[in-house]
Design an enzyme around this catalytic site. Sequence first.
Site, short mmCIF file in Angstrom:
data_model
loop_
_atom_site.label_atom_id
_atom_site.label_comp_id
_atom_site.label_asym_id
_atom_site.label_seq_id
_atom_site.Cartn_x
_atom_site.Cartn_y
_atom_site.Cartn_z
N ILE A 144 71.03 1.52 93.61
CA ILE A 144 71.24 0.09 93.77
C ILE A 144 71.90 -0.46 92.51
O ILE A 144 71.41 -0.23 91.40
CB ILE A 144 69.88 -0.63 93.98
CG1 ILE A 144 69.10 -0.01 95.14
CG2 ILE A 144 70.09 -2.13 94.20
CD1 ILE A 144 67.63 -0.37 95.18
N CYS A 145 72.98 -1.19 92.69
CA CYS A 145 73.64 -1.85 91.57
C CYS A 145 73.07 -3.26 91.45
O CYS A 145 73.46 -4.16 92.20
CB CYS A 145 75.15 -1.89 91.79
SG CYS A 145 76.02 -2.58 90.39
#
EC number: 2.3.2.23
Length: 147
Positions: A84-85
Site C-alpha cells: 500500500i502506498c
Amino acid sequence: MALKRIQKELQDLGRDPPAQCSAGPVGDDLFHWQATIMGPPESPYQGGVFFLTIHFPTDYPFKPPKVAFTTRIYHPNINSNGSICLDILRSQWSPALTISKVLLSICSLLCDPNPDDPLVPEIARIYKTDRERYNQLAREWTQKYAM
C-alpha cells in the site's frame, strides 16, 4: 514497550472498532494480526471484504507496522503484492497513530485514490483519463476476488 502498546490497541479496538473495519491477532502472536476492511459504500469496492496482514516491528510504535492486502484489489495505490502506498505507513508515520487510524486511512484511500503518487501507474492513468472504466474494472475485481 511494543507488546504493551499492541495490547492496549487491541483493547481499544474491541471497545470502539472503526467503521467498516476489524483487526486482531493471528493465534497467540500479538505482533502478527489479520484485518478486514469492508468495501466502502458508494465506492466501486462496495460489497467486497478485503483481508490485510499487519506485522508490528519490535520497536513499535516508533516504527510503523507493515500492512498489506492479501485480497487482490484494483487500485492505483495498491499493487499486486498487496503493498500500500500511503504516507502514514512510511515517511509520515507518528507514534501517536494507531492501527484503528491506519485502517480508517486505508478505507478513505479506497474512496479517494491518490493517482499522483501511484504504485501502479497504469491504473492511475485509467483513473485519471477514464473514471467510468476504472470504476468498472474495480467493481469486476471486487466481485472476482473479494466476494
